[in-house]
Design a protein around this motif. Sequence first.
Motif, mmCIF file in Angstrom:
data_model
loop_
_atom_site.group_PDB
_atom_site.id
_atom_site.type_symbol
_atom_site.label_atom_id
_atom_site.label_comp_id
_atom_site.label_asym_id
_atom_site.label_seq_id
_atom_site.Cartn_x
_atom_site.Cartn_y
_atom_site.Cartn_z
ATOM 1 N N VAL A 9 0.850 -1.190 0.000
ATOM 2 C CA VAL A 9 0.000 0.000 0.000
ATOM 3 C C VAL A 9 0.887 1.242 0.000
ATOM 4 O O VAL A 9 1.539 1.545 1.006
ATOM 5 N N ASP A 10 0.922 1.934 -1.124
ATOM 6 C CA ASP A 10 1.744 3.146 -1.241
ATOM 7 C C ASP A 10 1.216 3.974 -2.404
ATOM 8 O O ASP A 10 0.967 3.428 -3.482
ATOM 9 N N VAL A 51 1.109 -7.160 5.197
ATOM 10 C CA VAL A 51 0.841 -5.860 4.574
ATOM 11 C C VAL A 51 2.062 -4.970 4.719
ATOM 12 O O VAL A 51 2.627 -4.846 5.820
ATOM 13 N N ILE A 52 2.499 -4.388 3.612
ATOM 14 C CA ILE A 52 3.525 -3.347 3.628
ATOM 15 C C ILE A 52 2.789 -2.030 3.426
ATOM 16 O O ILE A 52 2.185 -1.811 2.374
ATOM 17 N N PRO A 76 0.957 -9.838 9.890
ATOM 18 C CA PRO A 76 2.054 -8.882 10.084
ATOM 19 C C PRO A 76 1.851 -7.625 9.230
ATOM 20 O O PRO A 76 1.387 -7.700 8.088
ATOM 21 N N ILE A 77 2.213 -6.477 9.800
ATOM 22 C CA ILE A 77 2.152 -5.199 9.091
ATOM 23 C C ILE A 77 3.506 -4.510 9.234
ATOM 24 O O ILE A 77 3.997 -4.317 10.348
ATOM 25 N N ASP A 99 6.620 -3.966 12.389
ATOM 26 C CA ASP A 99 7.952 -3.492 12.033
ATOM 27 C C ASP A 99 7.811 -2.144 11.344
ATOM 28 O O ASP A 99 6.716 -1.758 10.903
ATOM 29 N N TYR A 100 8.925 -1.432 11.235
ATOM 30 C CA TYR A 100 8.910 -0.065 10.713
ATOM 31 C C TYR A 100 10.206 0.159 9.955
ATOM 32 O O TYR A 100 11.286 -0.126 10.469
ATOM 33 N N ILE A 101 10.103 0.640 8.726
ATOM 34 C CA ILE A 101 11.302 0.905 7.938
ATOM 35 C C ILE A 101 11.154 2.268 7.268
ATOM 36 O O ILE A 101 10.071 2.631 6.805
#
Length: 235
Positions: A9-10, A51-52, A76-77, A99-101
């Motif tokens: 999702v972007d 999900v990204i 996971p997100i 997680d966070y990037i």
Amino acid sequence: MSGQSILVVDDEKEIADLIEIYLKNDGYNVYKADNGEDALSIVGKYPIHLVILDIMMPGLDGLEVCRRIRMDKNIPIIMLSAKSQDMDKIMGLTTGADDYITKPFNPLELLARVKSQLRRYIYLNPKARIEQRQNADIVQASDITIDKSCHRVYVGDREVNLTPTEFGILLLLASSPNRVFSSEEIFEKVWEERYFESNNTVMVHIRKLREKIEVNPRNPQYIKTVWGVGYKFED
């Protein structure tokens, strides 16, 4: 194919397309959305395993999308954001992200985090382990679902009846979306026989298959002809 489906999702198309390339090259099924509303629709409709999710999007932002996913799913997100402040990371993680990037990022690092999250999710979740085994028998390409275990094919919610040969051709093409297969390669993989020049067998079966799965067989949406080369399933 891994059988695992990932939603990217972007609203930045270049980033979403780049992530898609790396994920597909590693065998994942990929869905994409450029806004929060479409993302929630896809999560509700398809078996998504991870999900990204970009934070900064028009309309529903990533934080709100994350909150809504967490209401009934524990997949996971991984959050993406151009912001690198600790408070932004804390907000993302406390909202329910795993997680966070930060952008810009190394796609290989993102891929490694995807694998790590999926391993943890499947290992710690007995239901996910069962779904993983079941999904190994399911090929999802566009809105076509192929159930290998019982030889069933659905276009959307409509079941279509295919012959074993038609099923084999569709399974071959849909398992590797956008890859072009020559008529010779299709024949030898599906019929398991040697291909002879000027053999029109594949062309005839492709035509019959299109008549069953395409809205307009003369202008196919799924099985495309690459002139002078062969056929591909366009995802």
